[in-house]
Design a protein around this motif. Sequence first.
Motif, PDB file in Angstrom:
ATOM      1  N   ALA A   1       1.240  14.857  -0.739  1.00 52.84           N
ATOM      2  CA  ALA A   1       0.902  13.310  -0.340  1.00 52.84           C
ATOM      3  C   ALA A   1       2.457  12.537  -0.828  1.00 52.84           C
ATOM      4  N   PHE A   2       2.735  12.914  -1.910  1.00 56.62           N
ATOM      5  CA  PHE A   2       4.264  12.175  -2.344  1.00 56.62           C
ATOM      6  C   PHE A   2       5.268  12.398  -1.481  1.00 56.62           C
ATOM      7  N   LEU A   3       5.468  13.518  -1.226  1.00 59.75           N
ATOM      8  CA  LEU A   3       6.608  13.796  -0.138  1.00 59.75           C
ATOM      9  C   LEU A   3       6.212  13.295   1.116  1.00 59.75           C
ATOM     10  N   LEU A   4       5.108  13.325   1.502  1.00 53.22           N
ATOM     11  CA  LEU A   4       4.627  12.744   2.895  1.00 53.22           C
ATOM     12  C   LEU A   4       4.788  11.309   3.173  1.00 53.22           C
ATOM     13  N   CYS A   5       4.464  10.634   1.946  1.00 45.64           N
ATOM     14  CA  CYS A   5       4.517   9.243   1.858  1.00 45.64           C
ATOM     15  C   CYS A   5       6.015   8.907   1.802  1.00 45.64           C
ATOM     16  N   LEU A   6       6.721   9.591   0.886  1.00 39.81           N
ATOM     17  CA  LEU A   6       8.276   9.541   0.787  1.00 39.81           C
ATOM     18  C   LEU A   6       8.566   9.524   2.186  1.00 39.81           C
ATOM     19  N   LEU A   7       8.562  10.454   2.894  1.00 39.83           N
ATOM     20  CA  LEU A   7       8.974  10.868   4.415  1.00 39.83           C
ATOM     21  C   LEU A   7       8.941   9.490   5.093  1.00 39.83           C
ATOM     22  N   MET A   8       7.597   9.149   5.491  1.00 36.34           N
ATOM     23  CA  MET A   8       7.209   7.943   6.116  1.00 36.34           C
ATOM     24  C   MET A   8       7.943   6.742   5.611  1.00 36.34           C
TER      25      MET A   8
ATOM     26  N   LEU B   1       0.632  -1.203  -0.102  1.00 37.28           N
ATOM     27  CA  LEU B   1      -0.064  -0.069  -0.056  1.00 37.28           C
ATOM     28  C   LEU B   1       0.623   1.314   0.275  1.00 37.28           C
ATOM     29  N   LYS B   2       1.865   1.168   0.769  1.00 40.97           N
ATOM     30  CA  LYS B   2       2.744   2.512   0.867  1.00 40.97           C
ATOM     31  C   LYS B   2       3.202   2.542  -0.500  1.00 40.97           C
ATOM     32  N   GLY B   3       3.788   1.724  -0.976  1.00 41.89           N
ATOM     33  CA  GLY B   3       4.308   1.814  -2.755  1.00 41.89           C
ATOM     34  C   GLY B   3       3.427   2.215  -3.425  1.00 41.89           C
ATOM     35  N   LEU B   4       2.238   1.790  -3.117  1.00 46.15           N
ATOM     36  CA  LEU B   4       1.138   2.092  -4.412  1.00 46.15           C
ATOM     37  C   LEU B   4       0.802   3.614  -4.069  1.00 46.15           C
ATOM     38  N   GLN B   5       0.748   3.775  -2.886  1.00 41.05           N
ATOM     39  CA  GLN B   5       0.472   5.396  -2.439  1.00 41.05           C
ATOM     40  C   GLN B   5       1.636   6.457  -2.955  1.00 41.05           C
ATOM     41  N   LEU B   6       2.734   5.847  -2.964  1.00 40.27           N
ATOM     42  CA  LEU B   6       3.877   6.714  -3.392  1.00 40.27           C
ATOM     43  C   LEU B   6       3.697   6.788  -5.068  1.00 40.27           C
TER      44      LEU B   6
ATOM     45  N   LEU C   1      -4.674   9.037   7.515  1.00 40.21           N
ATOM     46  CA  LEU C   1      -5.892   9.586   7.453  1.00 40.21           C
ATOM     47  C   LEU C   1      -6.129  10.715   6.833  1.00 40.21           C
ATOM     48  N   GLY C   2      -5.265  11.926   7.309  1.00 42.96           N
ATOM     49  CA  GLY C   2      -5.464  13.329   6.722  1.00 42.96           C
ATOM     50  C   GLY C   2      -5.081  13.242   5.263  1.00 42.96           C
ATOM     51  N   ILE C   3      -4.102  12.447   4.615  1.00 46.58           N
ATOM     52  CA  ILE C   3      -3.834  12.721   3.197  1.00 46.58           C
ATOM     53  C   ILE C   3      -5.038  11.910   2.438  1.00 46.58           C
ATOM     54  N   GLY C   4      -5.414  10.877   3.113  1.00 50.97           N
ATOM     55  CA  GLY C   4      -6.609  10.101   2.231  1.00 50.97           C
ATOM     56  C   GLY C   4      -7.719  11.175   2.028  1.00 50.97           C
ATOM     57  N   CYS C   5      -8.326  11.529   3.159  1.00 47.54           N
ATOM     58  CA  CYS C   5      -9.330  12.598   3.015  1.00 47.54           C
ATOM     59  C   CYS C   5      -9.108  13.690   1.947  1.00 47.54           C
ATOM     60  N   VAL C   6      -8.155  14.341   2.291  1.00 50.59           N
ATOM     61  CA  VAL C   6      -7.929  15.541   1.649  1.00 50.59           C
ATOM     62  C   VAL C   6      -7.537  15.225   0.226  1.00 50.59           C
ATOM     63  N   PHE C   7      -6.781  14.143  -0.150  1.00 53.82           N
ATOM     64  CA  PHE C   7      -6.686  13.578  -1.659  1.00 53.82           C
ATOM     65  C   PHE C   7      -7.966  13.340  -2.126  1.00 53.82           C
TER      66      PHE C   7
ATOM     67  N   LEU D   1       0.875   6.155  -7.040  1.00 56.19           N
ATOM     68  CA  LEU D   1      -0.196   6.814  -7.745  1.00 56.19           C
ATOM     69  C   LEU D   1      -0.236   8.256  -7.262  1.00 56.19           C
ATOM     70  N   SER D   2       0.342   8.912  -6.359  1.00 57.34           N
ATOM     71  CA  SER D   2       0.504  10.291  -5.849  1.00 57.34           C
ATOM     72  C   SER D   2       1.347  11.043  -6.753  1.00 57.34           C
ATOM     73  N   LEU D   3       2.633  10.116  -7.148  1.00 63.35           N
ATOM     74  CA  LEU D   3       3.485  10.543  -7.983  1.00 63.35           C
ATOM     75  C   LEU D   3       2.638  10.830  -9.343  1.00 63.35           C
ATOM     76  N   LEU D   4       2.247   9.646 -10.114  1.00 61.47           N
ATOM     77  CA  LEU D   4       1.711   9.796 -11.334  1.00 61.47           C
ATOM     78  C   LEU D   4       0.500  10.810 -11.399  1.00 61.47           C
ATOM     79  N   ALA D   5      -0.436  10.903 -10.382  1.00 63.13           N
ATOM     80  CA  ALA D   5      -1.351  11.960 -10.512  1.00 63.13           C
ATOM     81  C   ALA D   5      -0.932  13.334 -10.467  1.00 63.13           C
ATOM     82  N   PHE D   6       0.311  13.720  -9.731  1.00 63.73           N
ATOM     83  CA  PHE D   6       1.197  14.975  -9.819  1.00 63.73           C
ATOM     84  C   PHE D   6       1.853  15.135 -11.360  1.00 63.73           C
ATOM     85  N   ILE D   7       2.291  14.087 -11.879  1.00 67.13           N
ATOM     86  CA  ILE D   7       2.582  14.365 -13.206  1.00 67.13           C
ATOM     87  C   ILE D   7       1.726  14.531 -14.199  1.00 67.13           C
TER      88      ILE D   7
END
Length: 184
Positions: free
Chosen positions: A79-86, A42-47, A112-118, A49-55
Amino acid sequence: AMENGAVYRPTTEEDPGPARGARSGLAACCNLGRLRLPRRVLKGLQLLLSLLAFICEEVVSQCTLCGGLYFFEFVSSSAFLLCLLMLIVYCTPVYDRVDAGKVKSSDFYITLGIGCVFLLASIIFVSTHDQTSAEIAAIVFGFLASFMFLADFGIMAYEKRQESQKRKPEATVRAEALTEPLNA
């Protein structure tokens, strides 16, 4: 009179090759084992997918109602940067230097915050986009990333609940033991 080599030969091991022994370089400081496989995926997919959305959002050259696009841009990059940090915290020696409870708690609320705001940013972007293929791709990746963050939060909430249920029986046993008379 034994030769020096004869004494040490049976017990001394040869120099281990590169496949054995301590890890070196980048492999030595990267430990993916702190996250279970489903959360790692899931963490890999978050990273990703958020990068692909940004691109995809960055490819958009024009917009009529730009507020949704700009909000989506901010959220997807954050989202990408916070996920990368975690991931960096979980997978490097930094994890050993900070309180593991605080890392898990931060991950819980950040996810939770990223999921809701995204999810909110994706909904707003859906209502303001100009129907270009790049915008549609960004929105799809945004919704998918949102669901990955929320699924990860769901797993963490489930694990947290399981841990608290395991602790409750211990607390009741201790309370009962304290109320028994000593000379019974």
